[in-house]
Scaffold this motif. Structure first.
Motif, short mmCIF file in Angstrom:
data_model
loop_
_atom_site.label_atom_id
_atom_site.label_comp_id
_atom_site.label_asym_id
_atom_site.label_seq_id
_atom_site.Cartn_x
_atom_site.Cartn_y
_atom_site.Cartn_z
N UNK A 139 -38.38 37.87 -77.40
CA UNK A 139 -39.69 38.35 -77.81
C UNK A 139 -40.81 37.31 -77.62
N UNK A 140 -40.45 36.09 -77.29
CA UNK A 140 -41.46 35.04 -77.13
C UNK A 140 -42.54 35.40 -76.10
N UNK A 141 -42.18 35.94 -74.93
CA UNK A 141 -43.22 36.31 -73.96
C UNK A 141 -44.17 37.38 -74.50
N UNK A 200 -49.61 38.49 -76.32
CA UNK A 200 -50.54 38.94 -77.37
C UNK A 200 -51.50 37.82 -77.72
N UNK A 201 -50.98 36.61 -77.85
CA UNK A 201 -51.80 35.46 -78.20
C UNK A 201 -52.87 35.19 -77.13
N UNK A 251 -58.99 36.60 -82.03
CA UNK A 251 -59.21 37.49 -83.17
C UNK A 251 -58.07 37.40 -84.18
N UNK A 252 -56.85 37.31 -83.66
CA UNK A 252 -55.67 37.22 -84.51
C UNK A 252 -54.76 36.12 -83.96
N UNK A 253 -54.90 34.90 -84.46
CA UNK A 253 -54.07 33.79 -83.99
C UNK A 253 -52.58 34.02 -84.29
N UNK A 272 -46.78 44.56 -80.11
CA UNK A 272 -47.31 43.65 -81.12
C UNK A 272 -48.69 44.13 -81.56
N UNK A 273 -49.53 44.48 -80.61
CA UNK A 273 -50.89 44.95 -80.90
C UNK A 273 -50.88 46.18 -81.79
#
Length: 208
Positions: A109-111, A116-117, A123-125, A196-197
């Motif tokens: 899931x890291x990628x 997302x980052x 906006x969302x760190x 994630x979003x």
């Protein structure tokens, strides 16, 4: 009796190390249960780790500006070297990912978290925390190899256990709201930035 207990303990350890997740109905992967807390004396910034991080694009660990933003008031060392940070200094919205180096779904899931980052990090760190890991060098290496650049911390002694960021299994991802509430976002691996979003928007009631 003791022999039976030893066999059970060995089987549990092998389960945790060999398979960190199984398919879940949610489309991701469920987390693996964690064992007993390891020692807080684990070195999370060995010479090799510091060199590897320096050669990568992983960002430095920096404290936030809040006095009590909602996360536990626990000071964690920076994975791979750098300044320790009191988590309570961070303000939401924020994504907090708990992981380990030998956990397959954590690595998978890291990628998604990195993508997302890169897209929504202003906006969302996102921050990562390597939890109760006796081999943090592996966690750092795996993250770097998958292109992770968001700051990562370490909790080798399980200081967060029993609080709002308790890791009952890994991977586990939490969100911190603007009002300081900490809620579980997803237990188990996420597969895309879009997933994630959607989860972040739904949980925090925001539009990205």
């Amino acid at each position: 009796m003791l022999r039976g207990r030893a066999a059970v303990a060995a089987a549990l350890l092998l389960t945790v190390l060999a398979a960190c997740g199984t398919d879940s109905s949610g489309g991701g992967q469920s987390g693996a249960p964690l064992g007993d807390r390891p020692s807080s004396k684990v070195d999370v910034a060995t010479k090799d780790m510091v060199a590897a991080k320096k050669a990568s694009k992983v960002e430095d660990c920096r404290a936030g500006s809040a006095s009590d933003g909602g996360l536990p008031a626990v000071e964690l060392p920076c994975l791979g070297g750098g300044d320790s940070v009191d988590l309570a200094s961070f303000e939401g919205p924020m994504v907090v990912n708990l992981f380990q180096g030998f956990c397959a779904p954590c690595k998978e899931e890291m990628p998604a978290l990195q993508s997302f980052y890169e897209t929504y990090g202003d906006e969302v760190p996102v921050i990562g925390i390597d939890v109760m890991d006796t081999v943090p060098g592996v966690a750092l290496e795996e993250a770097i190899s998958r292109g992770v650049t968001f700051p990562m911390y370490a909790d080798p002694g399980g200081e967060l256990q029993g609080g709002p960021l308790t890791a009952r299994a890994v991977p586990a991802t939490y969100v911190l709201s603007e009002t300081g509430e900490v809620e579980l976002l997803q237990m188990g691996g996420m597969t895309s930035a879009g997933q994630v979003k959607r989860l972040v928007e739904k949980k925090l009631g925001i539009t990205l």
